[in-house]
Design a protein around this motif. Structure first.
Motif, short mmCIF file in Angstrom:
data_model
loop_
_atom_site.label_atom_id
_atom_site.label_comp_id
_atom_site.label_asym_id
_atom_site.label_seq_id
_atom_site.Cartn_x
_atom_site.Cartn_y
_atom_site.Cartn_z
N VAL A 20 0.84 -1.20 0.00
CA VAL A 20 0.00 0.00 0.00
C VAL A 20 0.88 1.25 0.00
CG1 VAL A 20 -1.64 1.36 1.36
CG2 VAL A 20 -2.00 -1.10 1.06
N GLN A 21 1.94 1.24 0.78
CA GLN A 21 2.84 2.39 0.81
C GLN A 21 3.51 2.60 -0.54
OE1 GLN A 21 5.09 1.07 4.33
NE2 GLN A 21 4.47 2.97 5.35
N TRP A 24 0.99 4.03 -3.00
CA TRP A 24 0.18 5.11 -2.45
C TRP A 24 -0.12 6.22 -3.46
CZ3 TRP A 24 -2.61 5.14 1.88
CH2 TRP A 24 -3.22 6.36 2.24
N HIS A 28 -3.92 6.96 -4.63
CA HIS A 28 -4.56 8.21 -4.20
C HIS A 28 -4.34 9.33 -5.21
CE1 HIS A 28 -6.07 6.89 -0.28
NE2 HIS A 28 -5.09 6.00 -0.38
N LEU A 35 0.25 10.38 2.51
CA LEU A 35 0.57 9.10 3.13
C LEU A 35 0.50 9.25 4.65
CD1 LEU A 35 1.69 6.17 2.78
CD2 LEU A 35 3.98 7.17 3.00
N LEU A 42 -2.97 4.12 8.52
CA LEU A 42 -2.53 3.36 7.34
C LEU A 42 -3.23 2.01 7.28
CD1 LEU A 42 -0.66 3.20 4.89
CD2 LEU A 42 1.12 2.29 6.40
N TRP A 45 -6.66 2.39 5.81
CA TRP A 45 -6.61 2.51 4.34
C TRP A 45 -6.24 1.18 3.69
CZ3 TRP A 45 -8.98 5.92 1.67
CH2 TRP A 45 -9.15 7.22 2.13
N ARG A 46 -5.37 0.42 4.32
CA ARG A 46 -5.03 -0.90 3.76
C ARG A 46 -6.28 -1.76 3.65
NH1 ARG A 46 -3.67 -6.21 4.98
NH2 ARG A 46 -4.43 -5.96 7.13
N HIS A 49 -8.42 -0.51 0.70
CA HIS A 49 -7.92 -0.88 -0.63
C HIS A 49 -8.09 -2.37 -0.91
CE1 HIS A 49 -6.58 3.11 -1.52
NE2 HIS A 49 -5.75 3.15 -0.48
#
Length: 257
Positions: A20-21, A24, A28, A35, A42, A45-46, A49
């Protein structure tokens, strides 16, 4: 909280935190969300997604602060694509709009809070009928919040697309004259907003779908061929997460119609 419907493609986006990072910026590109510095935010958001929308909403609410934005967006995506009961869908959009507005009042410089308020209230307005929403004065609130989001973050592609959709919906329902004089909706402005949104995020699947719909609303059946080309382009983009996968399904359904 009642159990939400599951993402129908479970496991398709088995993203871990590192992935995800790494993704990112692409994930997004539409909302320009920074971030997160917090591991809890985080994680919300993970989950988003991955398509675990209820878990994302719960994790975001627990994390608080910017995590609330993940919670609100998860609620909106679930309501848009997975909630089958109309009453529940409207309640989710209305709740999301209230939460986003409250966040925006607390953090007035947060572009995404204003964008999510405009988006959620716009979806609620579509659900009760645009004409009814305009009569209740909701149109002005949608427009104001989305314009505020763009002022705060000019690269907010999703806010451009949502505001363009506002212009198209209003003109489609009440016509150019009343739409312009009463609600500030203009055809040229709508088309420019669609184009700018897609310039900022060319791979926006939902942006392509909304632009296709908007072209027909603003310019009529003469643009159906162009709309079809936009739907086809949307279906050709490889989705990067669960929300984009649902957008592809929407584009496929538009093509089938």
């Amino acid at each position: 909280m009642a159990r939400w419907a599951s993402f129908p493609h479970a496991g398709e986006f088995d993203l871990d935190t590192d992935e995800v990072q790494r993704r990112w910026t692409r994930l997004h590109a539409g909302d320009a969300e920074p971030l997160p510095q917090s591991a809890a935010v985080l994680e919300a958001w993970r989950l988003f997604h991955r398509g675990e929308f209820q878990q994302a909403a719960e994790a975001g609410a627990r994390a608080g602060g910017p995590g609330e934005l993940a919670a609100i967006k998860a609620t909106c995506i679930h309501a848009s694509y997975l909630e089958n009961k109309e009453k529940a869908r409207l309640e989710l959009f209305l709740d999301a709009s209230h939460r986003a507005e409250a966040y925006a009042r607390r953090e007035p410089s947060c572009a995404n809070a204003w964008a999510l308020h405009g988006y959620a209230l716009g979806r609620y307005s579509q659900g009760i009928s645009v004409a009814k929403a305009l009569a209740q004065g909701l149109g002005g609130k949608v427009k104001e919040s989305l314009e505020r989001a763009i002022q705060l973050q000019p690269r907010h592609a999703d806010a451009h697309i949502a505001l363009a959709t506002f212009h198209a919906e209003v003109i489609d329902k009440v016509g150019s004259l009343i739409g312009g004089m009463t609600y500030g909706a203009k055809k040229d402005t709508g088309l420019k907003l669609f184009e700018e949104g897609l310039r900022l995020n060319p791979n926006s699947i939902i942006g392509l779908v909304e632009y296709a719909n908007g072209l027909v609303m603003l310019e009529g059946a003469s643009r159906m061929a162009d709309a079809t080309a936009l739907y086809e382009r949307a279906t050709s983009i490889a989705p990067m997460d669960a929300a984009e996968r649902l957008n592809v399904t929407l584009a496929q359904a538009e093509l089938a119609d």
